[in-house]
Design a protein around this motif. Structure first.
Motif, PDB file in Angstrom:
ATOM      1  N   GLY A 170       0.798  -1.224   0.000  1.00  0.00           N
ATOM      2  CA  GLY A 170       0.000   0.000   0.000  1.00  0.00           C
ATOM      3  C   GLY A 170       0.827   1.269   0.000  1.00  0.00           C
ATOM      4  N   SER A 171       2.112   1.149  -0.306  1.00  0.00           N
ATOM      5  CA  SER A 171       2.945   2.355  -0.283  1.00  0.00           C
ATOM      6  C   SER A 171       3.068   2.978  -1.663  1.00  0.00           C
ATOM      7  CB  SER A 171       4.329   2.023   0.274  1.00  0.00           C
ATOM      8  OG  SER A 171       4.979   1.092  -0.560  1.00  0.00           O
ATOM      9  N   ALA A 172       2.276   2.519  -2.628  1.00  0.00           N
ATOM     10  CA  ALA A 172       2.208   3.122  -3.973  1.00  0.00           C
ATOM     11  C   ALA A 172       3.384   2.748  -4.866  1.00  0.00           C
ATOM     12  CB  ALA A 172       2.052   4.640  -3.903  1.00  0.00           C
ATOM     13  N   LYS A 173       3.954   1.554  -4.658  1.00  0.00           N
ATOM     14  CA  LYS A 173       5.056   1.099  -5.510  1.00  0.00           C
ATOM     15  C   LYS A 173       4.600   0.920  -6.956  1.00  0.00           C
ATOM     16  CE  LYS A 173       5.740  -2.746  -3.237  1.00  0.00           C
ATOM     17  NZ  LYS A 173       4.830  -2.640  -2.085  1.00  0.00           N
ATOM     18  N   THR A 174       3.465   0.223  -7.118  1.00  0.00           N
ATOM     19  CA  THR A 174       2.976  -0.047  -8.467  1.00  0.00           C
ATOM     20  C   THR A 174       2.691   1.255  -9.198  1.00  0.00           C
ATOM     21  OG1 THR A 174       1.977  -2.068  -7.625  1.00  0.00           O
ATOM     22  CG2 THR A 174       1.236  -1.316  -9.768  1.00  0.00           C
TER      23      THR A 174
END
Lengths: 487, 91
Positions: free
Chosen positions: A34-38
């Motif tokens: 959920g840390s926005a890697k994608t």
């Protein structure tokens, strides 16, 4: 030596990274779930296509391609069309529905062949592999083999010469870089994304841990996910104190207050009004807004406590006509609840408005209300970023802050902001002879003389009245006023 | 009827071992009642793309359903048989 970088197209990232990602190399982007890697990876590809016409390959080890397409649709990236035009190629390495067992030794040569083919087919200059941890989960009994094979993948990537991002999971926000220790062979360039829950508030940050052989900003910078611009970083560490200081003065809207501060606020200065509820803060704001008349300046009023109607009515009660200012195009009022979005989002929204409206003045009523939308640390960072932004654009700011006590006292908000303000005006109640009186005093005024007396302040139908100083009384600021005998 | 696809990479040792083992099992256990397609990813990468193959060797049992996959050199015969659902008692 300074290695070459590839501009990512995300302006805020290119800013903190001093030019983008290391060109032709692989950068490890690690973050908890959920840390926005994608999104970080997808944005890298999307910006490449939109801004530089550079094709990209997106490898997914985790999410199904359809889900990714769906999730990214909200950012107005036309991935379907890009795929048709051959600018964006998905390589599907996500887990299959079928049962898989491993019997004996294997390698990932099929994956490498497919990756290489995709890169060559669209002449990709950007590659994203998302996320490498899930291949360890797919083959959880063969981590040794996977590790060996991933080194091969890394070599393939470097041979292909594309600038690439490999994402990886972390289990803790502050701990080992990645869950499966991929950093052991992807060591040169590491970026960490964090999503920390602190005091019931989420705070996202990005940190460039290292770019071997190249400069970048150090430390964590907060970022937000904007519905139109995706990841936007607020570059704290990259701000400098090289502001232009103007000698030009602009009116506070109250002539007597201008006298107290020796001729008005400095243009481009940040000014704070501190006071308890009902002490006259909004009145000072209204006058500051009205002061825009003098030189036909534009003023932006951000109200976090009252509605537009309330503001207009109150101002009218003091003889100030907000509607007329608005009609003349000198005033823009924005009323929002601080809680509707995070501070980072507020900051970005304000930046957008400033870009369109180009105000000379900004009034915020109140900072204390705004501080509710964030953790202490986040608020401090917001204040630093925001004031720096205003100074950079030579916008004069007047902010209010609430003190919790009726008489005397300060607030946490002030503790955060007072060191970076150019002037502080105190509005305090004074209890004298069974009567609540108001007082006004200038606590500091950077680079200028100012009146050091505590003066009587009253709110009348004609607006603010500043009277004589309280002679023979001490202890107003501590909330315990006492009459002292004058000798 | 058993239907298999075996993805290999040229003459890599793992690929050769997997082909040998699988052919032996088919011969001994399936009595000619099978179809086996051997796909070399160097020659036919599109098929690997289509099937989403990442590991080599990968054996896909298409029939009987449910479809399942075994990756690796297939060097433990009993586990391959179990994975393919062929009883070692099968005649």
């Amino acid at each position: 030596m300074n290695l070459k970088k590839l501009e990512t197209g995300n302006a805020s990232f290119d800013h903190i990274s001093h030019g983008g990602l290391p060109l032709g190399r692989t950068t490890l982007v690690a973050g908890s779930s959920g840390s926005a890697k994608t999104l970080f990876g997808a944005q890298f590809l999307a910006m490449g296509i939109e801004l530089f016409d550079q094709a990209g390959v997106f490898v997914t080890f985790e999410e199904q391609i359809d889900d990714i397409r769906k999730n990214l649709k909200s950012f107005n990236w036309d991935i379907d069309t890009w795929e048709k035009e051959g600018k964006w190629i998905f390589v599907d390495a996500a887990p299959k529905e079928e049962n898989v067992v491993a019997v004996g030794d294997f390698d990932l040569s099929a994956f490498r062949v497919r990756l290489e083919r995709a890169v060559q087919r669209c002449k990709a200059q950007r590659v994203v592999i998302d996320s490498i941890g899930s291949i360890f989960t797919q083959f959880h009994e063969e981590t040794h083999t996977i590790r060996r094979e991933l080194i091969q993948v890394a070599l393939t990537l470097s041979r292909l010469g594309a600038t690439s991002i490999i994402t990886a999971e972390r289990l803790e926000e502050y701990g080992k870089i990645t869950r499966f220790g991929v950093e052991e062979f992807l060591t040169d360039n590491v970026v960490i994304l964090r999503n920390v829950l602190h005091n019931e508030k989420r705070r996202r940050t990005i940190e460039i841990l290292k770019f071997r052989g190249s400069n970048h900003e150090k430390g964590e910078n907060p970022f937000t996910i904007n519905p139109e611009k995706a990841i936007v970083i607020i570059p704290l560490s990259a701000m400098n104190l090289k502001h232009i200081s103007s000698n030009e003065r602009i009116t506070s809207g109250i002539p007597a207050l201008d006298d107290m501060i020796n001729g008005g606020f400095y243009k481009g200065s940040i000014n704070l009004v501190s006071g308890a509820i009902g002490a006259g803060k909004t009145l000072l704001i209204a006058n500051f807004v009205n002061g825009a008349w003098e030189k036909k300046e534009r003023c932006l009023l951000l109200a976090f406590e009252e509605s537009n109607e309330q503001l207009n009515r109150n101002a009218a009660g003091w003889g100030i006509d907000f509607n007329q200012l608005e009609e003349e195009g000198l005033l823009k009022v924005i009323c929002v609840y601080p809680e509707i979005s995070s501070l980072e989002d507020h900051f970005i929204n304000i930046q957008e408005v400033v870009k369109d409206f180009k105000p000379d003045r900004i009034a915020i009523d109140s900072l204390s209300a705004l501080s509710r939308a964030s953790s202490d640390k986040g608020f401090r960072e917001f204040i630093i970023a925001f004031t720096s932004y205003l100074k950079h654009h030579e916008i004069t700011g007047l902010f209010t802050s609430n003190t919790p006590l009726l008489a005397g006292g300060t607030s946490d908000t002030e503790g955060n902001i007072s060191p970076i303000t150019d002037s502080i005006i105190l509005l305090r109640y004074v209890e004298m002879n069974g009567e609540m009186q108001r007082s006004i005093a200038v606590l500091k005024m950077r680079g200028s003389r100012h009146d050091s007396s505590i003066r009587k302040f009253s709110i009348t139908d004609e607006g603010a009245k500043i009277g004589k100083h309280f002679a023979g009384i001490s202890g107003i600021l501590t909330g315990n006023p006492m009459l002292i005998k004058l000798e | 009827m058993h239907v298999f696809q075996l993805f290999i990479n040229g003459h890599s040792p793992n690929s050769i071992e997997a082909v040998d083992t699988l052919l032996k099992i088919c011969e001994e256990k399936l009595n000619g009642n099978y179809k086996l397609e051997i796909i070399d990813i160097q020659k036919d990468p599109d098929k690997a793309e289509e099937a989403g193959i990442i590991a080599i060797p990968t054996l896909i049992r298409m029939m009987p359903t449910p479809v399942n996959r075994i990756i690796g050199a297939l060097n433990v015969r009993s586990r391959v048989l179990a994975g393919l659902g062929i009883s070692s008692m099968h005649v």
